[in-house]
Design a protein around this motif. Structure first.
Motif, mmCIF file in Angstrom:
data_model
loop_
_atom_site.group_PDB
_atom_site.id
_atom_site.type_symbol
_atom_site.label_atom_id
_atom_site.label_comp_id
_atom_site.label_asym_id
_atom_site.label_seq_id
_atom_site.Cartn_x
_atom_site.Cartn_y
_atom_site.Cartn_z
ATOM 1 N N VAL A 175 2.903 11.098 4.165
ATOM 2 C CA VAL A 175 2.784 12.704 3.735
ATOM 3 C C VAL A 175 3.010 12.263 2.221
ATOM 4 C CG1 VAL A 175 4.279 14.524 3.448
ATOM 5 C CG2 VAL A 175 4.025 13.471 5.540
ATOM 6 N N SER A 176 3.610 11.296 1.664
ATOM 7 C CA SER A 176 3.526 11.205 -0.027
ATOM 8 C C SER A 176 2.334 10.823 -0.431
ATOM 9 C CB SER A 176 4.768 10.323 -0.165
ATOM 10 O OG SER A 176 5.969 10.843 0.022
ATOM 11 N N THR B 208 -0.731 19.352 3.743
ATOM 12 C CA THR B 208 -1.011 18.088 3.202
ATOM 13 C C THR B 208 -0.149 17.161 4.044
ATOM 14 O OG1 THR B 208 -1.686 18.984 0.970
ATOM 15 C CG2 THR B 208 -1.398 16.451 1.169
ATOM 16 N N ALA B 209 -0.911 16.112 4.483
ATOM 17 C CA ALA B 209 -0.209 15.276 5.310
ATOM 18 C C ALA B 209 -1.157 13.946 5.747
ATOM 19 C CB ALA B 209 0.422 15.563 6.413
ATOM 20 N N ALA B 210 -0.855 12.903 5.938
ATOM 21 C CA ALA B 210 -1.799 12.046 6.701
ATOM 22 C C ALA B 210 -0.677 11.163 7.735
ATOM 23 C CB ALA B 210 -1.941 10.824 5.616
ATOM 24 N N ALA B 211 -1.237 10.101 8.597
ATOM 25 C CA ALA B 211 -0.545 9.463 9.583
ATOM 26 C C ALA B 211 -0.651 8.305 9.010
ATOM 27 C CB ALA B 211 -1.213 9.613 10.983
ATOM 28 N N GLY B 212 0.526 7.465 8.888
ATOM 29 C CA GLY B 212 0.587 6.162 8.073
ATOM 30 C C GLY B 212 0.109 4.928 8.907
ATOM 31 N N GLY B 213 -0.167 5.090 10.199
ATOM 32 C CA GLY B 213 -0.641 4.094 10.951
ATOM 33 C C GLY B 213 -2.165 3.725 10.760
ATOM 34 N N CYS B 214 -3.049 4.819 10.254
ATOM 35 C CA CYS B 214 -4.240 4.325 10.283
ATOM 36 C C CYS B 214 -4.873 5.458 8.979
ATOM 37 C CB CYS B 214 -5.115 4.897 11.463
ATOM 38 S SG CYS B 214 -6.761 4.819 11.424
ATOM 39 N N VAL B 215 -5.076 4.984 7.941
ATOM 40 C CA VAL B 215 -5.456 5.362 6.521
ATOM 41 C C VAL B 215 -6.481 4.813 6.003
ATOM 42 C CG1 VAL B 215 -4.701 6.624 4.442
ATOM 43 C CG2 VAL B 215 -3.157 6.766 6.330
ATOM 44 N N LEU B 216 -7.899 5.443 5.889
ATOM 45 C CA LEU B 216 -8.961 4.869 5.019
ATOM 46 C C LEU B 216 -8.699 5.765 3.727
ATOM 47 C CD1 LEU B 216 -11.638 3.137 5.310
ATOM 48 C CD2 LEU B 216 -12.822 5.272 5.759
ATOM 49 N N LEU B 217 -8.745 4.937 2.504
ATOM 50 C CA LEU B 217 -8.751 5.418 1.471
ATOM 51 C C LEU B 217 -9.732 4.974 0.463
ATOM 52 C CD1 LEU B 217 -6.869 7.111 -0.539
ATOM 53 C CD2 LEU B 217 -5.565 5.104 -0.799
ATOM 54 N N ARG B 218 -10.278 5.875 -0.374
ATOM 55 C CA ARG B 218 -11.314 5.364 -1.318
ATOM 56 C C ARG B 218 -10.604 4.958 -2.351
ATOM 57 N NH1 ARG B 218 -16.581 7.678 -1.761
ATOM 58 N NH2 ARG B 218 -16.179 9.047 -0.158
ATOM 59 N N THR B 219 -11.066 3.714 -2.822
ATOM 60 C CA THR B 219 -10.208 2.918 -3.837
ATOM 61 C C THR B 219 -10.206 3.462 -5.164
ATOM 62 O OG1 THR B 219 -11.025 0.941 -2.729
ATOM 63 C CG2 THR B 219 -10.271 0.490 -5.068
#
Length: 405
Positions: free
Chosen positions: A244-245, A213-224
């Motif tokens: 990552v958190s 589990t991880a993400a790249a913080g510079g570009c994150v599309l997140l469902r509200t």
């Protein structure tokens, strides 16, 4: 066999596992669908783009206009959260909006972070709350993007289409980092290579039983809706490695995640000197190891055996007559270099840089040790005038994980 030969054989075995058993991390084919492979929604969701910015006047003219001129068929706005800047970031953002037009821009400031919050997450909290308070209801999606990230005009459209078409709650792209100076060529592609080795994208993107589990913080599309269910960003307010958190909080709340390399999202922040890159890595490296000295020791030993031992063993074979060490070390080095070639190709760098990966790994080893030293000196996780202490070990109440949808 000699001790060097045993270490070389162990390194070769490790590279055999990394080549085939670590989610094919070295491949660079995890990308957003484009062209005919993209399915666009019948009704485009409402999106709020939230940009935390602290002293970003140098890069903002290269990044903010790319957000303002997004070719997005639905309703969208940009919220720039000026996090205590002293270089005129907020005023510059307003001037750029007046010059370029496009999506409506709101510049706001949350004041200094409350105790227990990192600056970026405090800014995101303020921007997300402002977006959700809009008349007519809040946005369906939040695009959380850093102030140094430039987007091609269709970037938002592609992100939303991927999220809606694949029923994803979080879609994240690792922006293509700037590679111009000699030090950037040596260090930057390896940064992404090591990240993918630690968090194989294929493991993250599995629909069932994801193994990372991880993400790249510079570009994150997140469902509200998912952000609310995951209590983001409150539930991760102390996180230094916030991307990552964030991904872990979303997954705990039952959200589906996708992470890949970007083709149309780029970081414009320069790191021309080794010191700039050193600070980028060392400020969070020890936090990645959970501030644990035993994990640090294991990491140092692992990097030494996997990355540094092969060239040493090859030299022992060529100049010391240790044949087993020589062939095992040479073969391990060849596999290592071969796995690095796709990342160099992605970054449009000369392929002859592949054999230099042990040197780069040595630099990362030293950066990691320095990160630990700075932490124990009270200067760990320092960024733009702020230093963040080790997070409170007491966990926040977490939302119960929802079943797979």
């Amino acid at each position: 066999m000699s001790a060097v030969a045993w270490i070389a054989v162990g390194s070769l075995a490790a590279w055999g596992w990394l080549l085939l058993g670590q989610g094919f991390f070295w491949r660079t084919d995890q990308r957003l669908p484009t062209g005919h492979a993209r399915v666009e929604p019948a009704v485009w969701p409402r999106v709020a783009v939230v940009v935390p910015a602290r002293d970003e006047a140098e890069v903002l003219p290269l990044s903010l206009p790319s957000l303002l001129v997004q070719d997005y068929p639905g309703e969208a706005e940009v919220l720039l959260v000026d996090d205590g800047s002293t270089d005129g970031t907020g005023k510059l953002a307003g001037d750029l909006a007046a010059r370029y037009g496009g999506l409506p821009l709101t510049v706001t400031s949350p004041g200094e972070p409350e105790p227990g919050w990192t600056g970026k997450l405090w800014a995101l909290r303020h921007g997300i709350a402002l977006a959700r308070a809009r008349e007519g209801g809040g946005p369906d999606f939040l695009l959380l993007t850093d102030a140094d990230i430039a987007h091609e005009p269709d970037s938002l459209r592609l992100l939303v289409a991927a999220a809606v078409g694949n029923e994803l709650d979080l879609v994240s792209q690792m922006a293509r980092l700037r590679v111009a100076s000699g030090w950037e060529r040596l260090v930057v592609p390896a940064f992404v290579y090591f990240f993918a080795q630690l968090y194989p994208f294929r493991w993250i993107n599995r629909r069932r039983r994801p193994r990372a589990t991880a993400a790249a913080g510079g570009c994150v599309l997140l469902r509200t809706e998912t952000a609310e269910r995951a209590r983001v960003p409150e539930s991760i307010r102390q996180a230094v490695i916030d991307d990552v958190s964030l991904a872990r909080a979303v997954r705990r709340a039952g959200g589906r995640i996708w992470l890949g390399l970007a083709d149309r999202v780029d970081s414009v922040r320069p790191y021309p000197h080794l010191g700039d890159l050193w600070r980028m890595v060392s400020r969070s490296a020890y936090a990645q190891l959970r501030h644990n000295p035993l994990v640090l020791a294991g990491t140092v030993i692992g990097l030494a055996v996997v990355y540094l031992a092969p060239p040493v063993a090859l030299a022992a074979g060529l100049f010391g007559g240790d044949g087993t060490a020589g062939w095992a070390g040479g073969l391990a080095w060849a596999v290592m270099a071969g796995t690095y070639l796709p990342m160099l190709h992605y970054y449009r760098q000369p392929l002859w840089l592949a054999p230099t990966l042990p040197l780069t790994a040595l630099l990362y080893l030293l950066m990691t040790v320095d990160s630990a030293v700075q932490h124990y000196r009270g200067r760990g996780a320092a960024w733009k005038g702020r230093t963040y202490a080790r997070p409170d070990p007491r966990p926040d109440p977490r939302p119960e994980a929802a079943p797979d949808r």
